[in-house]
Write an enzyme that holds these catalytic residues in place. Sequence first.
Site, PDB file in Angstrom:
ATOM      1  N   ASN A  10       0.871  -1.179   0.000  1.00  0.00           N
ATOM      2  CA  ASN A  10       0.000   0.000   0.000  1.00  0.00           C
ATOM      3  C   ASN A  10       0.907   1.229   0.000  1.00  0.00           C
ATOM      4  O   ASN A  10       1.456   1.595   1.038  1.00  0.00           O
ATOM      5  CB  ASN A  10      -0.888  -0.041   1.259  1.00  0.00           C
ATOM      6  N   LYS A  12       0.043   4.247  -0.377  1.00  0.00           N
ATOM      7  CA  LYS A  12      -0.634   5.443   0.169  1.00  0.00           C
ATOM      8  C   LYS A  12      -0.359   6.640  -0.749  1.00  0.00           C
ATOM      9  O   LYS A  12      -0.285   6.474  -1.951  1.00  0.00           O
ATOM     10  CB  LYS A  12      -0.186   5.677   1.614  1.00  0.00           C
ATOM     11  N   HIS A  95      -9.663   1.362   4.179  1.00  0.00           N
ATOM     12  CA  HIS A  95      -8.433   1.533   4.948  1.00  0.00           C
ATOM     13  C   HIS A  95      -8.717   2.494   6.109  1.00  0.00           C
ATOM     14  O   HIS A  95      -9.470   3.449   5.960  1.00  0.00           O
ATOM     15  CB  HIS A  95      -7.317   2.076   4.057  1.00  0.00           C
ATOM     16  N   GLU A  97      -7.145   4.869   7.307  1.00  0.00           N
ATOM     17  CA  GLU A  97      -6.878   6.292   7.027  1.00  0.00           C
ATOM     18  C   GLU A  97      -8.044   6.921   6.282  1.00  0.00           C
ATOM     19  O   GLU A  97      -8.330   8.098   6.449  1.00  0.00           O
ATOM     20  CB  GLU A  97      -5.560   6.427   6.248  1.00  0.00           C
ATOM     21  N   GLU A 167      -5.869  -4.612  10.329  1.00  0.00           N
ATOM     22  CA  GLU A 167      -4.817  -3.641  10.622  1.00  0.00           C
ATOM     23  C   GLU A 167      -5.158  -2.880  11.903  1.00  0.00           C
ATOM     24  O   GLU A 167      -5.938  -1.913  11.875  1.00  0.00           O
ATOM     25  CB  GLU A 167      -4.696  -2.636   9.471  1.00  0.00           C
ATOM     26  N   GLY A 173       2.104   2.430  10.839  1.00  0.00           N
ATOM     27  CA  GLY A 173       3.084   3.504  10.716  1.00  0.00           C
ATOM     28  C   GLY A 173       3.729   3.910  12.036  1.00  0.00           C
ATOM     29  O   GLY A 173       4.392   4.931  12.122  1.00  0.00           O
ATOM     30  N   SER A 212       3.041  -1.987  10.496  1.00  0.00           N
ATOM     31  CA  SER A 212       4.475  -2.045  10.784  1.00  0.00           C
ATOM     32  C   SER A 212       5.111  -3.397  10.435  1.00  0.00           C
ATOM     33  O   SER A 212       6.001  -3.869  11.143  1.00  0.00           O
ATOM     34  CB  SER A 212       4.757  -1.666  12.243  1.00  0.00           C
TER      35      SER A 212
HETATM   36  P1  PGA Z   1       2.559   0.433   7.758  1.00  0.00           P
HETATM   37  O1  PGA Z   1       1.126   0.636   7.058  1.00  0.00           O
HETATM   38  O2  PGA Z   1       3.144  -0.833   7.216  1.00  0.00           O
HETATM   39  O3  PGA Z   1       3.355   1.662   7.367  1.00  0.00           O
HETATM   40  O4  PGA Z   1       2.308   0.359   9.230  1.00  0.00           O
HETATM   41  C1  PGA Z   1       0.262  -0.447   6.811  1.00  0.00           C
HETATM   42  C2  PGA Z   1      -1.028   0.037   6.185  1.00  0.00           C
HETATM   43  O5  PGA Z   1      -1.549   1.082   6.617  1.00  0.00           O
HETATM   44  O6  PGA Z   1      -1.571  -0.584   5.236  1.00  0.00           O
END
Ligand code: PGA
Length: 252
Positions: A10, A12, A95, A97, A167, A173, A212
């Site tokens: 992803n 983003k 997602h 976000e 997630e 993140g 992460s």
């Molecule tokens: P990350 O993000 O690996 O940077 O924690 C995962 C995601 O939001 O899909």
Amino acid sequence: MSRRQYIAANWKMNKTAAEADEFLDAFLPTQDGEGPEVVLCPTYLALHRVAERCSGTPVKVAAQNMYFEDSGAYTGEISAPMLLDIGVDGVILGHSERRQHFGETDEALARKVRRAIEAGLEPIVCCGETEAERESGDTDAVLSHQVITDLAEIHTDDLDKVVIAYEPIWAIGTGKVATPEQAQETIHFIRNLLRPRDPEAAERVRILYGGSVKPGNAAELLALPDIDGALVGGAALDPEDFGGIVAASAGS
Ligand code: PGA
């Protein structure tokens, strides 16, 4: 039941089309299609380019969102037929976000998941709890509501066409990865949520862990019995790191 593992990048809101090209130059030659399914999720503006370059390779391409209508007066949105038209295979939906910053609701998601399936796109449906929800013991209730509502409008026969990504929001993140026990236990709980609708589909559905995931922790997470892959953010921006995560998966 053996499920082919699924590792998705992803990106983003990262990478111009030129930067996506640089990633592909390094990454595509390393992929022979022998291990897990590998999926790249660029921004809309790099999607066409990435889909073109991945066509004829084992690497699949997914968008990061879409709307449930096919066309019309919906400024700023894009639809399933538009994604299919440029060779996209799937779409991330829900997602955290998007839920957090852009007002994505479970009701809209139910329609998006249905439209994606009807159109022949593979939806990667995300769910996850906040840190406060986990601490107050609400994880199961939050996940049940998300998973049951988001999948409510699809036919039971289509249940196993969905890929689910668990997630935990507190792990995205942040460098704070869920412990293997937490990830396994929660993903097992999500699989059990699908059993009343169709016990066989519940066994076939692929459920990914995200939050992460790095080359150093991927092998341990991917070896857990209910974890069928990873949705990777930060570590998927670098072709070597993402390649390391793909290599950490045994494939099934
Ligand atoms: P990350 O993000 O690996 O940077 O924690 C995962 C995601 O939001 O899909």
